[in-house]
Write an enzyme that holds these catalytic residues in place. Structure first.
Site, PDB file in Angstrom:
ATOM      1  N   ALA A 199      11.006  11.799  -8.960  1.00  0.00           N
ATOM      2  CA  ALA A 199      11.450  12.510 -10.291  1.00  0.00           C
ATOM      3  C   ALA A 199      12.155  13.875  -9.837  1.00  0.00           C
ATOM      4  O   ALA A 199      13.201  14.084 -10.432  1.00  0.00           O
ATOM      5  CB  ALA A 199      10.530  12.693 -11.265  1.00  0.00           C
ATOM      6  N   VAL A 216       6.012  -3.189  -4.475  1.00  0.00           N
ATOM      7  CA  VAL A 216       6.498  -3.476  -2.936  1.00  0.00           C
ATOM      8  C   VAL A 216       7.883  -2.643  -2.879  1.00  0.00           C
ATOM      9  O   VAL A 216       8.782  -2.719  -1.980  1.00  0.00           O
ATOM     10  CB  VAL A 216       6.924  -4.895  -2.595  1.00  0.00           C
ATOM     11  CG1 VAL A 216       5.594  -5.675  -2.550  1.00  0.00           C
ATOM     12  CG2 VAL A 216       7.987  -5.421  -3.333  1.00  0.00           C
ATOM     13  N   VAL A 261       2.996   4.325  -2.572  1.00  0.00           N
ATOM     14  CA  VAL A 261       2.377   5.394  -3.567  1.00  0.00           C
ATOM     15  C   VAL A 261       2.043   4.554  -4.994  1.00  0.00           C
ATOM     16  O   VAL A 261       0.719   4.822  -5.311  1.00  0.00           O
ATOM     17  CB  VAL A 261       3.489   6.316  -3.928  1.00  0.00           C
ATOM     18  CG1 VAL A 261       2.959   7.186  -4.972  1.00  0.00           C
ATOM     19  CG2 VAL A 261       4.275   6.949  -2.685  1.00  0.00           C
ATOM     20  N   ILE A 262       2.787   3.492  -5.308  1.00  0.00           N
ATOM     21  CA  ILE A 262       2.307   2.909  -6.561  1.00  0.00           C
ATOM     22  C   ILE A 262       1.236   1.980  -6.224  1.00  0.00           C
ATOM     23  O   ILE A 262       0.019   2.055  -7.056  1.00  0.00           O
ATOM     24  CB  ILE A 262       3.363   1.978  -7.082  1.00  0.00           C
ATOM     25  CG1 ILE A 262       4.629   3.073  -7.450  1.00  0.00           C
ATOM     26  CG2 ILE A 262       3.018   1.064  -8.471  1.00  0.00           C
ATOM     27  CD1 ILE A 262       5.866   2.251  -7.951  1.00  0.00           C
ATOM     28  N   ALA A 273       0.850  -1.170  -0.009  1.00  0.00           N
ATOM     29  CA  ALA A 273       0.120   0.027  -0.128  1.00  0.00           C
ATOM     30  C   ALA A 273       1.054   1.105  -0.057  1.00  0.00           C
ATOM     31  O   ALA A 273       0.694   2.206   0.786  1.00  0.00           O
ATOM     32  CB  ALA A 273      -0.813  -0.008   1.201  1.00  0.00           C
ATOM     33  N   HIS A 292      -9.809  35.293  -3.390  1.00  0.00           N
ATOM     34  CA  HIS A 292     -10.890  34.491  -2.833  1.00  0.00           C
ATOM     35  C   HIS A 292     -11.834  34.596  -4.236  1.00  0.00           C
ATOM     36  O   HIS A 292     -11.934  35.464  -5.011  1.00  0.00           O
ATOM     37  CB  HIS A 292     -11.670  35.478  -1.915  1.00  0.00           C
ATOM     38  CG  HIS A 292     -12.939  34.798  -1.493  1.00  0.00           C
ATOM     39  ND1 HIS A 292     -13.182  33.716  -0.714  1.00  0.00           N
ATOM     40  CD2 HIS A 292     -14.247  35.246  -1.796  1.00  0.00           C
ATOM     41  CE1 HIS A 292     -14.492  33.577  -0.434  1.00  0.00           C
ATOM     42  NE2 HIS A 292     -15.103  34.482  -1.181  1.00  0.00           N
TER      43      HIS A 292
HETATM   44  P1  NAD Z   1       6.932   1.999  -1.434  1.00  0.00           P
HETATM   45  O1  NAD Z   1       8.218   1.964  -0.747  1.00  0.00           O
HETATM   46  O2  NAD Z   1       6.296   3.509  -1.288  1.00  0.00           O
HETATM   47  O3  NAD Z   1       5.590   1.056  -0.782  1.00  0.00           O
HETATM   48  C1  NAD Z   1       5.826  -0.368  -0.766  1.00  0.00           C
HETATM   49  C2  NAD Z   1       5.036  -0.597   0.202  1.00  0.00           C
HETATM   50  O4  NAD Z   1       4.814  -2.128   0.048  1.00  0.00           O
HETATM   51  C3  NAD Z   1       5.426  -0.619   1.711  1.00  0.00           C
HETATM   52  O5  NAD Z   1       4.392   0.074   2.209  1.00  0.00           O
HETATM   53  C4  NAD Z   1       5.909  -1.937   2.295  1.00  0.00           C
HETATM   54  O6  NAD Z   1       5.652  -2.135   3.486  1.00  0.00           O
HETATM   55  C5  NAD Z   1       4.888  -2.759   1.403  1.00  0.00           C
HETATM   56  N1  NAD Z   1       5.475  -4.190   1.212  1.00  0.00           N
HETATM   57  C6  NAD Z   1       6.731  -4.578   0.988  1.00  0.00           C
HETATM   58  N2  NAD Z   1       6.982  -5.921   0.805  1.00  0.00           N
HETATM   59  C7  NAD Z   1       5.780  -6.500   1.132  1.00  0.00           C
HETATM   60  C8  NAD Z   1       4.996  -7.753   1.152  1.00  0.00           C
HETATM   61  N3  NAD Z   1       6.104  -9.106   0.783  1.00  0.00           N
HETATM   62  N4  NAD Z   1       3.712  -8.015   1.603  1.00  0.00           N
HETATM   63  C9  NAD Z   1       2.900  -6.745   1.576  1.00  0.00           C
HETATM   64  N5  NAD Z   1       3.509  -5.544   1.482  1.00  0.00           N
HETATM   65  C10 NAD Z   1       4.884  -5.359   1.537  1.00  0.00           C
HETATM   66  O7  NAD Z   1       7.180   1.472  -2.868  1.00  0.00           O
HETATM   67  P2  NAD Z   1       6.444   1.621  -4.159  1.00  0.00           P
HETATM   68  O8  NAD Z   1       4.807   2.103  -4.082  1.00  0.00           O
HETATM   69  O9  NAD Z   1       6.581   0.419  -5.030  1.00  0.00           O
HETATM   70  O10 NAD Z   1       6.930   2.991  -4.889  1.00  0.00           O
HETATM   71  C11 NAD Z   1       8.416   2.888  -5.312  1.00  0.00           C
HETATM   72  C12 NAD Z   1       9.088   4.331  -5.331  1.00  0.00           C
HETATM   73  O11 NAD Z   1       8.570   5.302  -6.523  1.00  0.00           O
HETATM   74  C13 NAD Z   1       8.693   4.917  -4.077  1.00  0.00           C
HETATM   75  O12 NAD Z   1       9.813   5.433  -3.606  1.00  0.00           O
HETATM   76  C14 NAD Z   1       7.771   5.959  -4.458  1.00  0.00           C
HETATM   77  O13 NAD Z   1       7.936   7.205  -3.696  1.00  0.00           O
HETATM   78  C15 NAD Z   1       8.032   6.381  -6.039  1.00  0.00           C
HETATM   79  N6  NAD Z   1       6.772   6.611  -6.460  1.00  0.00           N
HETATM   80  C16 NAD Z   1       6.321   8.014  -6.365  1.00  0.00           C
HETATM   81  C17 NAD Z   1       5.178   8.169  -6.897  1.00  0.00           C
HETATM   82  C18 NAD Z   1       4.649   9.815  -6.522  1.00  0.00           C
HETATM   83  O14 NAD Z   1       5.671  10.599  -6.545  1.00  0.00           O
HETATM   84  N7  NAD Z   1       3.607  10.007  -6.933  1.00  0.00           N
HETATM   85  C19 NAD Z   1       4.449   7.478  -7.767  1.00  0.00           C
HETATM   86  C20 NAD Z   1       4.795   6.036  -7.902  1.00  0.00           C
HETATM   87  C21 NAD Z   1       6.194   5.858  -7.403  1.00  0.00           C
END
Ligand code: NAD
Length: 481
Positions: free
Chosen positions: A331, A281, A195-196, A193, A455
């Site tokens: 980014a 993840v 960001v992605i 859960a 406003h």
């Molecule tokens: P993340 O690190 O944000 O989240 C991954 C989540 O997966 C964590 O909460 C973790 O606890 C959970 N997890 C890990 N292993 C697990 C398992 N075996 N079972 C259940 N849960 C598990 O990573 P992400 O969402 O993949 O994103 C990767 C990177 O890309 C991040 O650094 C993010 O900031 C960046 N990103 C940013 C944006 C944005 O700026 N809007 C969008 C997409 C990605």
């Protein structure tokens, strides 16, 4: 294999044309450095596609699909409230995907034009640092050797793979696969859960999929301010996103075009069957096969290229920026590092403020923040005052029909300097820039409170949150007096 020892000599060679690398290359060229940027990303026709993950399979395509799905959901759920009557609203995934692909093409093509306009030499192929000043570029059967006075590594990151959920062609997928579904799966399970997971889960839920998100941690969005995270969790639950915390995937097996999952939720084994499994993840830095061992670049304890505050590695003349080095994988962080390094190479003093990098989650409601969270301030014993203002009391939010959420400001109890701003609600991704500007200029909450905001605008919520720090919000009862 044909080896041409090409006498190409550059002041700077940037490896990777993602948002860190292409920005670094353009800035280097603007500063008069003879610059090449090497990248081996191919589009579906095998042609060079610049922009890296962000443009090709990340930020941009996900935002395009988020927009399509949000417009659809708005049309079926809320449009009548605005006095508009739609009949038989439906959607077409193929058109959504085509729109997404068109946006990606325009933007990746735009970088190629910027390279031309700025005299950046674009090299298509895979770069390998043979020695501190020499690189080998491989494309199909061709190899060429170029030399560089400075090298910038901007090779980005890749999705983390987990053993218990090996990717398949179209059922167990990573974020790239989840952006390319050609129809809406009935049931999707997302692992992570983060960001992605939240953004992609939102896209397909809005289009009608049943979405279950399994998250290993017991806290939801642990990096965000926990009050804001709790509000987000409540909203997502209301929308039907089934987020299960404390849930760790044990196994995933594809059977008859479905995926059967076993996971442990608080030590209790559970089962679930879905049509697709999205693994989100986290991401891991791309550091494999980029330099010869004689170059002796060091990695840090987490496997990122070890760099100092100014992104210089342990090898003089070699820099690394973006997802391949420490700091948030964002980014805009990579782009700013690109500018910093370009200026340093050109002999200009430069530094960047790592404390004020904004974060955004593009869900509905959007979540955005900059600076310290309440839990961070508490943990470090910093005394602070908090002010908050709900969008429900903001006229523009009401007119927009989007009153979920709030703006929250944390200010130092002694100096009133703003330490953190946290927003959940409409246009949070845009509003957060006002907080970044204020904090970069060391504003106090009183400074913001004394400024005039137009406003009716959503920005007034920031103004009122600043007023609320001293108990002076006009359109809501302040948390503190
Ligand atoms: P993340 O690190 O944000 O989240 C991954 C989540 O997966 C964590 O909460 C973790 O606890 C959970 N997890 C890990 N292993 C697990 C398992 N075996 N079972 C259940 N849960 C598990 O990573 P992400 O969402 O993949 O994103 C990767 C990177 O890309 C991040 O650094 C993010 O900031 C960046 N990103 C940013 C944006 C944005 O700026 N809007 C969008 C997409 C990605």
């Amino acid at each position: 294999m044909k080896v041409t020892d090409n006498k190409n000599e550059f002041d700077v060679v940037v490896i990777g044309a993602g948002p860190a690398g292409y920005v670094a290359a353009i800035r280097c060229a603007q500063l008069g450095l003879n610059t090449a940027c090497v990248d081996d990303w191919k589009d579906e026709n095998g042609k060079a596609a610049l922009g890296g993950t962000c443009l090709n399979v990340g930020c941009i395509p996900s935002k395009a699909l988020l927009e399509s799905s949000e417009k659809y959901e708005e049309s079926i759920r809320h449009i009548n409230e605005y006095g508009i009557v739609y009949q038989d609203v439906s959607f077409d995934v193929a058109t959504m995907q085509a729109r997404k692909n068109k946006i990606v093409k325009e933007l990746t093509g735009g970088i190629a034009q910027l390279f031309k306009a700025n005299n950046v030499t674009q090299l298509f192929g895979r770069a390998f640092i043979k020695s501190t000043r020499q690189l080998e570029i491989t494309q199909a059967e061709e190899k060429k050797v170029i030399s560089a006075k400075h090298i910038i590594i901007a090779t980005g990151s890749s999705p983390v793979a987990i053993d218990c959920a090996q990717l398949t062609a179209d059922i167990i997928v990573d974020s790239s696969g989840a952006l390319a579904f050609d129809k809406v799966p009935e049931k999707i399970c997302v692992i992570g859960a983060g960001v992605i997971g939240l953004e992609l889960g939102s896209v397909w839920r809005r289009l009608g999929a049943e979405v279950v998100v399994l998250e290993a941690q017991h806290e939801f969005l642990a990096i965000a301010d926990q009050q804001i995270a709790k509000e987000a969790q409540r909203q997502f639950k209301k929308q039907g996103l089934d987020i299960r915390l404390n849930s760790r995937l044990m196994s995933a097996e594809v059977k008859k075009n479905k995926v059967e999952l076993i996971f442990k939720q608080e030590e209790k084994e559970q089962q679930l069957t879905a049509d697709k499994l999205i693994v989100a993840v986290g991401r891991t830095p791309n550091v494999e096969k980029i330099w010869h061992e004689s170059v002796e670049l060091l990695l840090d304890e987490r496997g990122f290229i070890n760099v100092d505050e100014q992104c210089e590695t342990n090898v003089p003349g070699i820099y690394a920026i973006g997802d391949v080095v420490r700091g948030p994988m964002l980014a805009h962080k990579g782009s700013e590092e690109g500018v910093m390094v370009a200026e340093l190479i050109a002999g200009k003093p430069q530094q960047m403020n790592y404390d004020l990098i904004p974060s955004v989650v593009y869900t509905d409601p959007e979540i955005a923040w900059v600076g310290k969270t309440e839990q961070e301030l508490k943990a470090s014993g910093i005394r602070y005052n908090a002010g908050a203002f709900p969008f429900a009391a903001n006229g523009r939010a009401k007119a927009l029909g989007n009153t979920t959420g709030q703006v929250k400001i944390l200010a130092d109890a002694e100096t009133d300097r703003i330490l953190g701003v946290h927003i959940i609600g409409p246009q949070a991704s845009e509003l957060i820039a006002q907080a970044v500007i204020s904090m970069e200029l060391s504003a106090s909450s009183e400074d913001l409170a004394m400024m005039v905001f137009a406003h009716p605008s959503l920005s007034e919520a920031l103004h009122e949150a600043a007023l609320s720090v001293s108990g002076a919000a006009i359109h809501a009862v302040s948390r503190k007096r």
